[in-house]
Design an enzyme around this catalytic site. Structure first.
Site, mmCIF file in Angstrom:
data_model
loop_
_atom_site.group_PDB
_atom_site.id
_atom_site.type_symbol
_atom_site.label_atom_id
_atom_site.label_comp_id
_atom_site.label_asym_id
_atom_site.label_seq_id
_atom_site.Cartn_x
_atom_site.Cartn_y
_atom_site.Cartn_z
ATOM 1 N N THR A 21 13.686 26.566 -96.768
ATOM 2 C CA THR A 21 13.679 26.726 -98.216
ATOM 3 C C THR A 21 15.039 27.099 -98.788
ATOM 4 O OG1 THR A 21 12.857 28.987 -97.969
ATOM 5 C CG2 THR A 21 11.222 27.243 -98.294
ATOM 6 N N GLY A 23 10.861 30.388 -94.546
ATOM 7 C CA GLY A 23 10.958 30.883 -95.909
ATOM 8 C C GLY A 23 12.316 31.462 -96.246
ATOM 9 N N HIS A 24 12.469 31.825 -97.497
ATOM 10 C CA HIS A 24 13.728 32.314 -98.029
ATOM 11 C C HIS A 24 14.201 33.583 -97.311
ATOM 12 C CE1 HIS A 24 11.935 35.800 -100.115
ATOM 13 N NE2 HIS A 24 10.878 35.002 -100.257
ATOM 14 N N ASP A 25 15.498 33.691 -97.183
ATOM 15 C CA ASP A 25 16.155 34.893 -96.624
ATOM 16 C C ASP A 25 15.762 35.187 -95.184
ATOM 17 O OD1 ASP A 25 17.637 35.873 -99.068
ATOM 18 O OD2 ASP A 25 15.590 35.832 -99.858
ATOM 19 N N ASN A 33 12.091 36.539 -95.641
ATOM 20 C CA ASN A 33 12.702 37.796 -95.204
ATOM 21 C C ASN A 33 12.253 38.220 -93.810
ATOM 22 O OD1 ASN A 33 14.543 39.878 -95.725
ATOM 23 N ND2 ASN A 33 12.901 41.270 -96.335
#
Length: 207
Positions: A117, A135-137, A155
């Protein structure tokens, strides 16, 4: 310009970062993304070079044996080659979707229908098999392997050499220690200690 094998890449374009065409010898992979740059076709010579890099001077049978090794054993083979200056390419299937600010290490494989992402950092020699989602981060350490349809949510931190079985998932904010294993279909809802194996929903220590 062309992508240089062995350097880290940043895909800074939005999800539109799909490859227009890289179909050769059975819908083979393209090189790492670099924004709007590098849209050349990947040909048979590139694939043979890629295969050869992993084995060095090994014959095909030995190369096949290499790919059957676990990540620990592969690292023992590859890391001396890296120290000697051998460079490895990262390849990304044209159906993979890469978001903004995704950093891919060297020697990674990103398989069909994988989604990365945004704001993700992936180490060296990481394998993301078909249909994985990151997913993000998220941060994924070197030598990690995600089997088909794994879900790494936002995360999340995966340490070096983490192995996720098919359809395994890690919920947001969880850290998975180095060389840990998450069994197929399991959901990690708590931090996972290094070198442990967890299975089930929620995932619990197996040994």
């Amino acid at each position: 310009g062309d992508v240089v094998a062995g350097s880290r890449k940043i895909a800074d374009n939005a999800g539109a970062n799909r490859v227009r065409s890289a179909h050769d010898d059975g819908d083979i992979l393209r090189r790492s993304l670099q924004g709007e740059h590098c849209r050349r076709r990947v040909g048979k010579n590139d694939i043979e070079q890629f295969r050869g890099q992993f084995g060095g001077r090994l014959h095909r049978e030995q190369a096949d044996a290499f790919f059957a090794m676990n990540a620990h054993a592969q690292a023992d083979v590859v890391e001396p080659l890296v120290r000697r200056g051998v460079r490895f390419v990262t390849v990304v299937h044209p159906t993979a979707i890469i978001g903004r600010n995704v950093v891919l290490g060297t020697g990674c494989l990103v398989a069909p229908r994988t989604t990365l992402t945004a704001d993700i950092e992936i180490g060296d020699f990481v394998t993301l098999n078909c249909g994985c989602s990151v997913g993000h981060d998220a941060r994924i350490g070197s030598w990690a392997t995600l089997n088909g349809h794994c879900d790494v949510t936002g995360n999340v931190r995966l340490g070096e050499g983490v192995l996720m079985g098919t359809h395994a998932a890690v919920i947001p904010g969880i850290e998975v220690g180095d060389w840990a294993v998450i069994g197929a279909g399991s959901v990690a809802m708590r931090h996972v200690a290094p070198e442990t194996t967890v299975v089930g929903v929620p995932a619990k220590n197996l040994f």
